[in-house]
Design a protein around this motif. Structure first.
Motif, PDB file in Angstrom:
ATOM      1  N   ALA A  24      13.619  15.649  20.442  1.00 48.75           N
ATOM      2  CA  ALA A  24      13.118  16.619  21.324  1.00 48.75           C
ATOM      3  C   ALA A  24      13.703  16.182  22.658  1.00 48.75           C
ATOM      4  N   PRO A  25      13.526  17.249  23.660  1.00 44.42           N
ATOM      5  CA  PRO A  25      13.863  16.730  25.101  1.00 44.42           C
ATOM      6  C   PRO A  25      13.170  15.783  25.906  1.00 44.42           C
ATOM      7  N   ASP A  26      11.869  15.337  25.600  1.00 44.77           N
ATOM      8  CA  ASP A  26      11.284  14.242  26.207  1.00 44.77           C
ATOM      9  C   ASP A  26      11.646  12.734  25.541  1.00 44.77           C
ATOM     10  N   ASN A  27      12.371  12.154  26.519  1.00 49.07           N
ATOM     11  CA  ASN A  27      12.593  10.932  26.389  1.00 49.07           C
ATOM     12  C   ASN A  27      13.464  10.680  25.004  1.00 49.07           C
ATOM     13  N   PRO A  28      14.526  10.955  24.824  1.00 56.11           N
ATOM     14  CA  PRO A  28      15.192  10.826  23.654  1.00 56.11           C
ATOM     15  C   PRO A  28      15.779   9.474  23.569  1.00 56.11           C
ATOM     16  N   ILE A  29      15.851   9.232  22.189  1.00 54.12           N
ATOM     17  CA  ILE A  29      16.131   7.491  22.093  1.00 54.12           C
ATOM     18  C   ILE A  29      17.584   7.580  21.232  1.00 54.12           C
ATOM     19  N   ASP A  30      18.430   6.607  21.392  1.00 59.23           N
ATOM     20  CA  ASP A  30      19.788   6.462  20.667  1.00 59.23           C
ATOM     21  C   ASP A  30      19.081   6.262  19.102  1.00 59.23           C
ATOM     22  N   VAL A  31      19.574   6.769  18.313  1.00 60.39           N
ATOM     23  CA  VAL A  31      19.323   6.669  16.900  1.00 60.39           C
ATOM     24  C   VAL A  31      19.660   5.352  16.389  1.00 60.39           C
ATOM     25  N   LEU A  32      20.647   4.722  16.919  1.00 61.30           N
ATOM     26  CA  LEU A  32      21.219   3.379  16.375  1.00 61.30           C
ATOM     27  C   LEU A  32      20.162   2.213  16.999  1.00 61.30           C
ATOM     28  N   ARG A  33      19.617   2.406  18.406  1.00 61.92           N
ATOM     29  CA  ARG A  33      18.614   1.653  18.945  1.00 61.92           C
ATOM     30  C   ARG A  33      17.378   1.817  18.232  1.00 61.92           C
ATOM     31  N   LEU A  34      17.154   2.860  17.763  1.00 58.38           N
ATOM     32  CA  LEU A  34      15.703   3.026  16.900  1.00 58.38           C
ATOM     33  C   LEU A  34      15.815   2.214  15.589  1.00 58.38           C
ATOM     34  N   ASP A  35      17.205   2.410  15.058  1.00 58.96           N
ATOM     35  CA  ASP A  35      17.338   1.674  13.831  1.00 58.96           C
ATOM     36  C   ASP A  35      17.154   0.443  13.889  1.00 58.96           C
ATOM     37  N   ALA A  36      17.733  -0.396  14.984  1.00 59.20           N
ATOM     38  CA  ALA A  36      17.949  -1.685  14.992  1.00 59.20           C
ATOM     39  C   ALA A  36      16.181  -2.204  15.395  1.00 59.20           C
ATOM     40  N   LEU A  37      15.310  -1.576  16.169  1.00 56.35           N
ATOM     41  CA  LEU A  37      14.054  -1.716  16.415  1.00 56.35           C
ATOM     42  C   LEU A  37      13.300  -1.667  15.159  1.00 56.35           C
ATOM     43  N   LEU A  38      13.428  -0.726  14.307  1.00 56.25           N
ATOM     44  CA  LEU A  38      12.904  -0.443  13.060  1.00 56.25           C
ATOM     45  C   LEU A  38      12.810  -1.689  12.170  1.00 56.25           C
ATOM     46  N   GLU A  39      14.334  -2.186  12.200  1.00 59.67           N
ATOM     47  CA  GLU A  39      14.393  -3.415  11.382  1.00 59.67           C
ATOM     48  C   GLU A  39      13.491  -4.646  11.762  1.00 59.67           C
ATOM     49  N   HIS A  40      13.482  -4.687  13.223  1.00 59.46           N
ATOM     50  CA  HIS A  40      12.713  -5.629  13.675  1.00 59.46           C
ATOM     51  C   HIS A  40      11.068  -5.569  13.575  1.00 59.46           C
ATOM     52  N   LEU A  41      10.830  -4.260  13.642  1.00 64.47           N
ATOM     53  CA  LEU A  41       9.290  -3.863  13.351  1.00 64.47           C
ATOM     54  C   LEU A  41       9.134  -4.110  11.790  1.00 64.47           C
TER      55      LEU A  41
END
Length: 185
Positions: free
Chosen positions: A113-130
């Motif tokens: 969505a247009p509000d504060n998009p996140i690089d999907v690769l960055r999210l993937d790395a953070l999800l692994e950490h979480l």
């Protein structure tokens, strides 16, 4: 098809193999197309709905450890496979374009969505950490952002209450936002 039919086909996978998986997948195909369509409508790169669902099927069919027990497990595993397909695609595009035009997600509505998009690769790395700290909270994010599922559906898939899903979402979102804030500054 109903839930029992999907479960029946899933139980046949060890003996019938690909044919049974194909039948089970066909039974949930409309649900998967709906999830993929919602995801792509919010920005899923170069895929169309059918291509994303088909790539997801191929990813699942190639996995020798793929053994969902019921419809909910199949949908949850499909959401994870969709995530992996989009991540793999983003990595490939990043390698080709040196970081240009990556798929984006948000922590409000899911994919792009247009509000504060996140690089999907960055999210993937953070999800692994979480996931190492709280696997269920990471699963909630994955199902919500990559699967496009509502809290009620996620609760059924994870066999928890809707309230638990809401708590996990708030907790996971707070963690992810705290990790992303320094990168945005």
């Amino acid at each position: 098809m109903d839930h029992a039919s999907v479960t029946h086909w899933l139980q046949q996978i060890p003996s019938a193999g690909g044919a049974a998986l194909g039948q089970a997948y066909a039974a949930v195909y409309a649900d998967l197309k709906q999830a993929a369509h919602a995801q792509l409508r919010r920005g899923g790169g170069e895929f169309n709905t059918t291509a994303l669902v088909n790539e997801t099927y191929l990813k699942l069919a190639r996995d020798p450890g793929f053994r969902p027990q019921d419809r909910h497990a199949l949908l949850a595993l499909s959401a994870r496979a969709m995530r992996q397909v989009l991540i793999d695609h983003a990595r490939h595009r990043k390698a080709d374009k040196r970081g240009g035009d990556l798929a984006q997600v948000t922590l409000h509505t899911g994919l792009a969505a247009p509000d504060n998009p996140i690089d999907v690769l960055r999210l993937d790395a953070l999800l692994e950490h979480l996931s190492s700290a709280d696997a269920r909270a990471a699963a909630v994010v994955e199902l919500r952002c990559f699967g496009g599922y509502a809290e009620t559906e996620i609760a059924k898939m994870l066999d928890v209450t809707e309230r638990t899903v809401q708590r996990d979402w708030r907790k996971a979102r707070a963690f992810l936002m705290s990790q992303l804030e320094p990168a945005r500054a």
